[in-house]
Enzyme design. Sequence first.
Site, PDB file in Angstrom:
ATOM      1  N   CYS A  99       0.760  -0.925  -0.191  1.00  0.00           N
ATOM      2  CA  CYS A  99      -0.080  -0.201  -0.091  1.00  0.00           C
ATOM      3  C   CYS A  99       0.992   1.142  -0.056  1.00  0.00           C
ATOM      4  O   CYS A  99       0.397   2.369  -0.186  1.00  0.00           O
ATOM      5  CB  CYS A  99      -0.954   0.174   1.222  1.00  0.00           C
ATOM      6  SG  CYS A  99      -2.434  -1.086   0.950  1.00  0.00           S
ATOM      7  N   ASP A 143     -10.880   0.641   6.973  1.00  0.00           N
ATOM      8  CA  ASP A 143      -9.965   0.070   7.376  1.00  0.00           C
ATOM      9  C   ASP A 143      -8.787   0.792   6.990  1.00  0.00           C
ATOM     10  O   ASP A 143      -8.613   1.681   6.501  1.00  0.00           O
ATOM     11  CB  ASP A 143      -9.699  -1.276   6.581  1.00  0.00           C
ATOM     12  CG  ASP A 143      -9.675  -1.246   4.982  1.00  0.00           C
ATOM     13  OD1 ASP A 143      -9.881  -0.326   4.514  1.00  0.00           O
ATOM     14  OD2 ASP A 143      -9.465  -2.330   4.267  1.00  0.00           O
ATOM     15  N   ASP A 202     -11.756  -4.109   2.269  1.00  0.00           N
ATOM     16  CA  ASP A 202     -12.741  -3.058   2.030  1.00  0.00           C
ATOM     17  C   ASP A 202     -14.274  -3.545   1.692  1.00  0.00           C
ATOM     18  O   ASP A 202     -15.000  -2.593   2.160  1.00  0.00           O
ATOM     19  CB  ASP A 202     -12.328  -2.504   0.703  1.00  0.00           C
ATOM     20  CG  ASP A 202     -11.282  -1.762   0.715  1.00  0.00           C
ATOM     21  OD1 ASP A 202     -10.876  -0.861   1.652  1.00  0.00           O
ATOM     22  OD2 ASP A 202     -10.177  -1.631  -0.229  1.00  0.00           O
ATOM     23  N   GLY A 244     -10.438 -13.715 -13.769  1.00  0.00           N
ATOM     24  CA  GLY A 244      -9.531 -12.712 -13.430  1.00  0.00           C
ATOM     25  C   GLY A 244      -8.932 -12.272 -14.935  1.00  0.00           C
ATOM     26  O   GLY A 244      -9.433 -12.552 -15.957  1.00  0.00           O
ATOM     27  N   THR A 256     -16.833  10.482  -0.662  1.00  0.00           N
ATOM     28  CA  THR A 256     -16.432  10.544   0.894  1.00  0.00           C
ATOM     29  C   THR A 256     -15.110   9.884   1.168  1.00  0.00           C
ATOM     30  O   THR A 256     -14.781   9.409   2.247  1.00  0.00           O
ATOM     31  CB  THR A 256     -17.548  10.113   1.804  1.00  0.00           C
ATOM     32  OG1 THR A 256     -17.889   8.761   1.193  1.00  0.00           O
ATOM     33  CG2 THR A 256     -18.749  10.746   1.860  1.00  0.00           C
ATOM     34  N   ASP A 292      -8.297  -3.573  -5.261  1.00  0.00           N
ATOM     35  CA  ASP A 292      -7.126  -3.355  -4.555  1.00  0.00           C
ATOM     36  C   ASP A 292      -6.048  -4.111  -5.051  1.00  0.00           C
ATOM     37  O   ASP A 292      -6.181  -5.315  -5.212  1.00  0.00           O
ATOM     38  CB  ASP A 292      -7.432  -3.385  -3.345  1.00  0.00           C
ATOM     39  CG  ASP A 292      -6.927  -2.265  -2.269  1.00  0.00           C
ATOM     40  OD1 ASP A 292      -5.993  -1.438  -2.612  1.00  0.00           O
ATOM     41  OD2 ASP A 292      -8.013  -2.036  -1.364  1.00  0.00           O
TER      42      ASP A 292
HETATM   43 CO    CO Z   1      -9.910   0.668   2.817  1.00  0.00          CO
HETATM   44 CO    CO Z   2      -8.595  -0.178  -0.546  1.00  0.00          CO
END
Ligand code: CO
Ligand code: CO
Length: 352
Positions: A18, A227, A91, A139, A48, A68
Amino acid sequence: MTAFDEIKLTQMAKRAGCAAKHPPGYLLPLLGLLPALTDPNVLVGSATADDAAVYKLSDELALVLTTDFFTPIVDHPYDFGAVAAANALSDVYAMGGRPLAALNLVGFPEDLLPPAVLGEILRGAAAKAQEAGIDIVGGHTIKTDEPIFGLAVVGTVHPQKVLTNAGAQPGDRLILTKPIGIGIITTAAKGGEDKLGAIREAIAVMSTLNRQAAEVITEMGAHAVTDVTGFGLLGHLRNMTAASQVSAEIWLARVPVLAAAWDYVRAGVAPGGTHANWRFLADWVTYAADIDKEEQLVLADAQTSGGLLVAVAADQADAMLSALHQAGVTAAQMVGRITNTSEPGHINVSRG
Ligand code: CO
Ligand code: CO
């Protein structure tokens, strides 16, 4: 030893996990240039800075949509797949949803790595999906210079039970369900400086699903949930307080931190994304005079597959914390509170 012990996936990644995310504030002005959302069934969109979009199908049922993906945060392909999958699923949990199915998103340097490495990445992800009670149903794979992996996940939620960033209220207590310091530890490991061998613990934390935590939180009810990932604890709390039009207080001594992160940050190790978060947060956070720079960096540390941050009514907070511990979410701690509405988005950090 396995056939994959020689593979050092993080050496192929310019930026890991991340921390490869663009800094906070990078995307928002660009989103403003796009046409406004017009479909009335979009219950949660991009306005938001929430974890996932929510699309209403009926009065009883809404879809949760999220994706993600990132470059390797750990060396072993199986671990990379498991961590990336746990992170993407998170998420859905952060919105109060239940995952239904997922798709693999893959970039793979087929000229640098044997196909069996991709097989291990996919196997790690499949194991996590199984643990979440879902299948990965397809995928898409392209050739890239560095490995990239993640999921697109679809889940469901009752339209009236969506948990967003935006509902925190003055007086709420803040609960965090996983320890932080992951960005610092993975950066130390990537640089060959993980003298304490903390990467194993960090991988265990990252590959733990937020499923159990989310089940407790949705059952007991919370005002706001997100998260904690690339923007760090303070960055995601900033998004929550800004969306909720409230301010907050964090008690450093109560925040669960992986012990080795303290050693490494004091030795000067922290990812670029963590420094970027810290700079961005300067406009939003007031630190008590006794909170030093390294402590500030830990609170801003870019996490991969971090825990849930929950704003819950003060009179329910103790019960939620014990229910989390009973459900096996043993690291959960009460880390602060929502204060007032006079400075939306502002955070005060004290030792607590
Ligand atoms: Co998140
Ligand atoms: Co995320």
